[in-house]
Design a protein around this motif. Structure first.
Motif, PDB file in Angstrom:
ATOM      1  N   ARG A 135     -36.080  46.580  48.835  1.00 46.09           N
ATOM      2  CA  ARG A 135     -35.453  47.458  50.055  1.00 46.09           C
ATOM      3  C   ARG A 135     -35.183  48.726  49.330  1.00 46.09           C
ATOM      4  NH1 ARG A 135     -37.421  48.463  55.094  1.00 46.09           N
ATOM      5  NH2 ARG A 135     -37.849  46.091  55.744  1.00 46.09           N
ATOM      6  N   GLN A 136     -34.287  48.169  48.220  1.00 45.84           N
ATOM      7  CA  GLN A 136     -33.633  49.256  47.595  1.00 45.84           C
ATOM      8  C   GLN A 136     -34.399  49.774  46.586  1.00 45.84           C
ATOM      9  OE1 GLN A 136     -30.838  46.344  46.006  1.00 45.84           O
ATOM     10  NE2 GLN A 136     -28.679  46.626  47.479  1.00 45.84           N
ATOM     11  N   ALA A 137     -35.267  49.449  45.875  1.00 45.01           N
ATOM     12  CA  ALA A 137     -36.352  49.514  44.980  1.00 45.01           C
ATOM     13  C   ALA A 137     -37.391  50.864  46.390  1.00 45.01           C
ATOM     14  CB  ALA A 137     -37.254  48.734  44.762  1.00 45.01           C
ATOM     15  N   LEU A 138     -37.363  50.731  46.829  1.00 45.58           N
ATOM     16  CA  LEU A 138     -38.634  50.901  47.754  1.00 45.58           C
ATOM     17  C   LEU A 138     -37.887  52.180  48.332  1.00 45.58           C
ATOM     18  CD1 LEU A 138     -40.573  51.533  50.192  1.00 45.58           C
ATOM     19  CD2 LEU A 138     -39.835  50.182  51.278  1.00 45.58           C
ATOM     20  N   ALA A 139     -36.277  52.172  48.841  1.00 45.21           N
ATOM     21  CA  ALA A 139     -35.616  53.719  48.917  1.00 45.21           C
ATOM     22  C   ALA A 139     -35.570  54.472  47.644  1.00 45.21           C
ATOM     23  CB  ALA A 139     -34.030  52.879  49.629  1.00 45.21           C
ATOM     24  N   ARG A 140     -35.164  54.552  46.864  1.00 46.46           N
ATOM     25  CA  ARG A 140     -35.224  54.772  45.254  1.00 46.46           C
ATOM     26  C   ARG A 140     -36.662  55.594  45.187  1.00 46.46           C
ATOM     27  NH1 ARG A 140     -34.252  52.249  39.274  1.00 46.46           N
ATOM     28  NH2 ARG A 140     -34.094  54.507  38.432  1.00 46.46           N
ATOM     29  N   LEU A 141     -37.203  54.854  45.385  1.00 46.07           N
ATOM     30  CA  LEU A 141     -39.027  55.397  44.977  1.00 46.07           C
ATOM     31  C   LEU A 141     -38.053  56.438  46.080  1.00 46.07           C
ATOM     32  CD1 LEU A 141     -41.794  53.407  44.596  1.00 46.07           C
ATOM     33  CD2 LEU A 141     -42.025  55.383  46.907  1.00 46.07           C
ATOM     34  N   GLN A 142     -38.519  55.915  47.684  1.00 47.32           N
ATOM     35  CA  GLN A 142     -38.522  57.072  48.341  1.00 47.32           C
ATOM     36  C   GLN A 142     -37.570  58.991  47.540  1.00 47.32           C
ATOM     37  OE1 GLN A 142     -37.444  54.594  51.812  1.00 47.32           O
ATOM     38  NE2 GLN A 142     -39.880  54.505  52.178  1.00 47.32           N
TER      39      GLN A 142
END
Length: 152
Positions: A91-98
């Motif tokens: 989820r942290q990696a997804l937030a950074r990607l977003q």
């Protein structure tokens, strides 16, 4: 005196033109540096997301297998907690990607892949788990294919 005035005006005009072209060149170099920095950040965040999602998918599969072997066992509980940690990382990696991805389709593909991994442990049998796992892997592949052109 006229020659001296023309020389001074010529020098001033030359200075103004030089300043103009140097300013444009500086802006261009700064723009290229920003673009390269963003490209590097995208590469980093996209690959971090892919790695975190692969790990989350693996931990969800492990969680499912441990729960099937001996429900409620210490191994099943450890696998469950490990999947929670993997979910947090994903989820942290997804937030950074977003934050760095400006393509709506690529963001949606990343979010879809995350959701498929998130629901993997809810599989009802081996066939369902295998199907869900493959769908998650395929969704991640589609995300990577969508994201790749923006970092080349």
């Amino acid at each position: 005196m006229d020659a001296a005035l023309i020389a001074v005006l010529g020098t001033l005009l030359g200075s103004v033109v030089t300043h103009f072209f140097q300013a444009r060149s500086t802006e261009r170099v700064a723009g290229l540096a920003r673009a390269e920095q963003l490209r590097q950040e995208r590469i980093s965040s996209y690959s971090a997301f892919a790695g975190a999602l692969f790990d989350y998918r693996r931990s969800q599969n492990d969680r499912w297998f441990r729960a099937q072997e001996v429900p409620g066992s210490s191994q099943a509980e450890e696998a469950r907690f490990a999947s929670y940690e993997a979910r947090i990382s994903a989820r942290q990696a997804l937030a950074r990607l977003q934050l760095v991805c400006d393509q709506a389709e690529t963001r949606q593909l990343a979010e879809a892949a995350f959701e498929l991994a998130n629901c993997l442990h809810e599989s009802v049998d081996e066939e369902d788990r295998d199907r869900r796992s493959r769908r998650c892997k395929d969704a991640l592949t589609r995300f990577i294919e969508s994201a790749a052109p923006s970092v080349r």
